[in-house]
Scaffold this motif. Structure first.
Motif, mmCIF file in Angstrom:
data_model
loop_
_atom_site.group_PDB
_atom_site.id
_atom_site.type_symbol
_atom_site.label_atom_id
_atom_site.label_comp_id
_atom_site.label_asym_id
_atom_site.label_seq_id
_atom_site.Cartn_x
_atom_site.Cartn_y
_atom_site.Cartn_z
ATOM 1 N N ALA A 1 3.985 -2.629 -13.137
ATOM 2 C CA ALA A 1 4.421 -3.523 -14.353
ATOM 3 C C ALA A 1 5.771 -2.981 -14.741
ATOM 4 O O ALA A 1 6.507 -3.710 -15.206
ATOM 5 C CB ALA A 1 3.239 -3.364 -15.225
ATOM 6 N N ALA A 2 5.769 -1.729 -15.165
ATOM 7 C CA ALA A 2 6.807 -1.348 -15.843
ATOM 8 C C ALA A 2 8.251 -1.267 -15.175
ATOM 9 O O ALA A 2 9.404 -1.512 -15.452
ATOM 10 C CB ALA A 2 6.707 0.159 -16.219
ATOM 11 N N ARG A 3 8.006 -0.804 -13.732
ATOM 12 C CA ARG A 3 9.093 -0.663 -12.866
ATOM 13 C C ARG A 3 9.741 -2.132 -12.325
ATOM 14 O O ARG A 3 11.132 -2.191 -12.254
ATOM 15 C CB ARG A 3 8.787 0.150 -11.744
ATOM 16 N N HIS A 4 8.910 -2.985 -12.375
ATOM 17 C CA HIS A 4 9.247 -4.459 -11.620
ATOM 18 C C HIS A 4 9.451 -5.360 -12.749
ATOM 19 O O HIS A 4 9.872 -6.740 -12.321
ATOM 20 C CB HIS A 4 8.782 -4.610 -10.228
ATOM 21 N N GLY A 5 8.806 -5.248 -13.865
ATOM 22 C CA GLY A 5 8.716 -6.220 -14.743
ATOM 23 C C GLY A 5 7.501 -7.338 -14.282
ATOM 24 O O GLY A 5 7.595 -8.610 -14.457
ATOM 25 N N ILE A 6 6.665 -7.044 -13.659
ATOM 26 C CA ILE A 6 5.857 -7.879 -12.855
ATOM 27 C C ILE A 6 4.511 -7.719 -13.830
ATOM 28 O O ILE A 6 3.886 -6.505 -14.088
ATOM 29 C CB ILE A 6 5.610 -7.587 -11.432
ATOM 30 N N ARG A 7 3.739 -9.017 -13.858
ATOM 31 C CA ARG A 7 2.563 -9.030 -14.605
ATOM 32 C C ARG A 7 1.524 -8.425 -13.582
ATOM 33 O O ARG A 7 1.306 -8.754 -12.628
ATOM 34 C CB ARG A 7 2.085 -10.572 -15.001
ATOM 35 N N THR A 8 0.792 -7.538 -14.389
ATOM 36 C CA THR A 8 -0.299 -6.590 -13.427
ATOM 37 C C THR A 8 -1.560 -6.443 -13.758
ATOM 38 O O THR A 8 -1.761 -6.501 -14.947
ATOM 39 C CB THR A 8 0.414 -5.236 -12.864
ATOM 40 N N VAL A 9 -2.488 -6.716 -12.918
ATOM 41 C CA VAL A 9 -4.055 -6.485 -13.470
ATOM 42 C C VAL A 9 -4.554 -5.526 -12.611
ATOM 43 O O VAL A 9 -4.602 -5.364 -11.196
ATOM 44 C CB VAL A 9 -4.771 -7.912 -13.226
ATOM 45 N N GLY B 1 8.581 4.561 -6.793
ATOM 46 C CA GLY B 1 9.691 4.524 -6.033
ATOM 47 C C GLY B 1 10.361 3.076 -5.671
ATOM 48 O O GLY B 1 9.761 2.255 -6.255
ATOM 49 N N PRO B 2 11.582 2.909 -5.244
ATOM 50 C CA PRO B 2 12.183 1.488 -4.928
ATOM 51 C C PRO B 2 11.632 0.668 -3.927
ATOM 52 O O PRO B 2 12.195 -0.342 -3.650
ATOM 53 C CB PRO B 2 13.560 1.968 -4.574
ATOM 54 N N LEU B 3 10.704 0.962 -3.124
ATOM 55 C CA LEU B 3 10.260 0.450 -1.890
ATOM 56 C C LEU B 3 9.755 -1.195 -2.276
ATOM 57 O O LEU B 3 10.366 -1.906 -1.522
ATOM 58 C CB LEU B 3 9.138 1.191 -1.093
ATOM 59 N N ALA C 1 0.709 -1.409 -0.033
ATOM 60 C CA ALA C 1 0.016 -0.055 0.101
ATOM 61 C C ALA C 1 1.049 1.185 0.110
ATOM 62 O O ALA C 1 1.467 1.444 1.176
ATOM 63 C CB ALA C 1 -1.105 0.099 1.112
ATOM 64 N N PHE C 2 0.848 1.860 -1.175
ATOM 65 C CA PHE C 2 1.578 3.054 -1.289
ATOM 66 C C PHE C 2 1.187 4.484 -0.924
ATOM 67 O O PHE C 2 -0.081 4.549 -0.999
ATOM 68 C CB PHE C 2 2.173 3.141 -2.869
ATOM 69 N N ASP C 3 2.002 5.314 -0.779
ATOM 70 C CA ASP C 3 1.345 6.785 -0.493
ATOM 71 C C ASP C 3 1.657 7.708 -2.048
ATOM 72 O O ASP C 3 2.417 6.967 -2.919
ATOM 73 C CB ASP C 3 2.268 7.462 0.235
ATOM 74 N N HIS C 4 1.065 8.732 -2.165
ATOM 75 C CA HIS C 4 1.330 9.657 -3.402
ATOM 76 C C HIS C 4 0.858 9.142 -4.793
ATOM 77 O O HIS C 4 1.261 9.727 -5.800
ATOM 78 C CB HIS C 4 2.771 10.111 -3.246
ATOM 79 N N GLU C 5 -0.208 8.137 -4.676
ATOM 80 C CA GLU C 5 -0.710 7.622 -5.956
ATOM 81 C C GLU C 5 -1.523 9.115 -6.778
ATOM 82 O O GLU C 5 -1.281 9.011 -7.986
ATOM 83 C CB GLU C 5 -1.541 6.611 -5.795
#
Length: 435
Positions: A393-401, A283-285, A267-271
């Motif tokens: 998806a772009a930052r981590h190369g993770i399939r995202t839905v 960010g890198p978190l 759960a991220f901030d600043h979306e």
């Protein structure tokens, strides 16, 4: 997550408590952490060395939390199943020099955060909450949850054209709340007031991250109480559902059946202003936490690559239910309805990260949970919003839905959803994390 109630009212009651207790991202992650602690999770500190032991763990950083459960015997290359969400909401935030006033009124200087519906903040009883940074380097949460401020609207007698021509608000001149009377505005008054409210010695606060919030509590609405009205559903509804789902899956994962992957809540901030911060999705978190989990279990870079390649993320955020008064603003063949189940968000220009394979993942989770789902696309003539999904998806190369719950009044100080949808979302998330 299953409950005997026909719509999971216990879950919705708990969501209402979570919304009321979380006026800021800092409070939201503290409340999520408290719930995870009760489920057996423990906090790990980023500056400490991490071990590879099994069990539930979480990291807090500002207004963000990343929590994960490592099953017994998990390999270093074990993939992750991630529920992503965000903790921030559009609102009014206090400036570095907050004490201001004019014409005998004492006011608080605020800046506009994100893209709020400004008119929804007018003539509303507002509290003040956030994080105070102290001289010794520690931080303290503060929450003045009573009518303290108000942004008064101009009377119609002084703006006769407002109903004909529409309300026009200048973000600088018209959105500064009042909080008292007097011409003797003094620097430091607001912070001194908050120090007293938080039980902090005078002069100890040297920094602050403060924001206003509506003090009207969440409430059931409608003849049959089919609706839920409340603040910050975008996106604490998803944070709450993800926290509940992770706790439930961790409890089940500790049993004999086990898990073949590592369930995660991020759960991220600043979306609401682009996610570009050390606590935002850009960010890198998340990447740092996942990598350190791999390495703590004795993994190599190859194990990290294998784990990420098998990882799937559900980016859960609220979306638009069809509006009965503005149906023409929606796609004519896609009309998500309140309490019709969670929505699958699709945009071919990659404003959402969903593709056909991602749809199949979500459909399988909903089928397993016995939960209906709907599809959302924007009207071709309307610009489409975005989420943390494409960023992840772009930052981590993770399939995202990209998924979520359909609501009305998005970005208002008070939003509206159905009473069943939050429970349906949580059940779908449980099935996804267990799959």
């Amino acid at each position: 997550m299953s409950e005997p109630s026909p719509f999971g009212r216990g879950h919705t009651d708990d969501l209402m408590s979570f919304l009321a207790a979380s006026p800021t991202p800092y409070h939201a992650v503290a409340n999520a952490a408290e719930r995870l602690e009760k489920a057996g999770f423990r906090q790990v500190v980023e500056t400490d060395a991490w071990d590879g032991t099994s069990g539930g763990k979480y990291v807090l950083r500002g207004g963000a939390i990343v929590a994960w459960y490592v099953p017994e015997g998990a390999d270093p290359h074990t993939p992750f199943r991630i529920v992503g969400a965000h903790t921030d909401s559009p609102n009014l935030r206090v400036k570095p020099r907050p004490d201001s006033g004019a014409q005998g009124w004492r006011q608080v200087a605020v800046e506009i955060y994100g893209g709020p519906l400004l008119n929804s903040w007018l003539d509303r009883d507002l509290g003040l909450a956030g994080r105070l940074s102290l001289r010794d380097g520690s931080t303290r949460l503060v929450n003045v949850d009573r009518p303290l401020l108000r942004v008064p609207q101009l009377a119609i007698h002084l703006d006769r054209s407002v109903n004909a021509d529409g309300l026009k608000l200048d973000k600088q001149r018209h959105m500064q709340p009042v909080w008292g009377l007097g011409d003797d505005v003094r620097d430091g008054d607001l912070i001194a007031f908050l120090e007293e409210a938080a039980g902090i010695p005078s002069g100890e606060v040297t920094g602050w991250d403060l924001m206003v919030h509506s003090v009207e509590p969440p409430a059931y609405l409608g003849r049959d109480e089919e609706l839920l009205a409340g603040p910050r559903m975008d996106n604490l509804l998803s944070v709450h559902a993800g926290t509940a789902a992770l706790a439930a899956v961790a409890a089940a994962g500790a049993g004999p059946a086990g898990l073949s992957h590592i369930p995660v809540l991020a759960a991220f901030d600043h979306e609401e202003n682009g996610s570009q911060s050390d606590t935002g999705a850009d960010g890198p978190l998340l990447g740092s936490v996942l990598e350190r989990s791999v390495f703590a279990r004795g993994g190599s870079y190859e194990d990290r690559a294998r784990a990420f390649a098998g990882t799937v993320c559900l980016s859960s955020d609220t979306g638009h239910a069809v509006h009965p008064n503005y149906a023409e603003r929606h796609d004519p063949t896609h009309h998500p309805r309140i309490d019709g189940g969670p929505i699958l968000k699709v945009n071919v220009n990659n404003r959402y990260a969903t593709d056909g394979s991602g749809r199949a993942v979500f459909a399988a989770a909903c089928e397993k949970a016995g939960v209906p789902f709907q599809s959302f696309v924007s009207n071709n003539a309307m610009p489409c919003g975005t989420t943390i999904g494409p960023i992840t998806a772009a930052r981590h190369g993770i399939r995202t839905v990209d998924i979520g719950v359909a609501i009305l009044s998005m970005h208002s100080a008070r939003e509206l959803c159905g009473v069943r949808d939050p429970f349906l979302l949580a059940n779908a998330l449980v099935a996804f994390l267990e799959s």
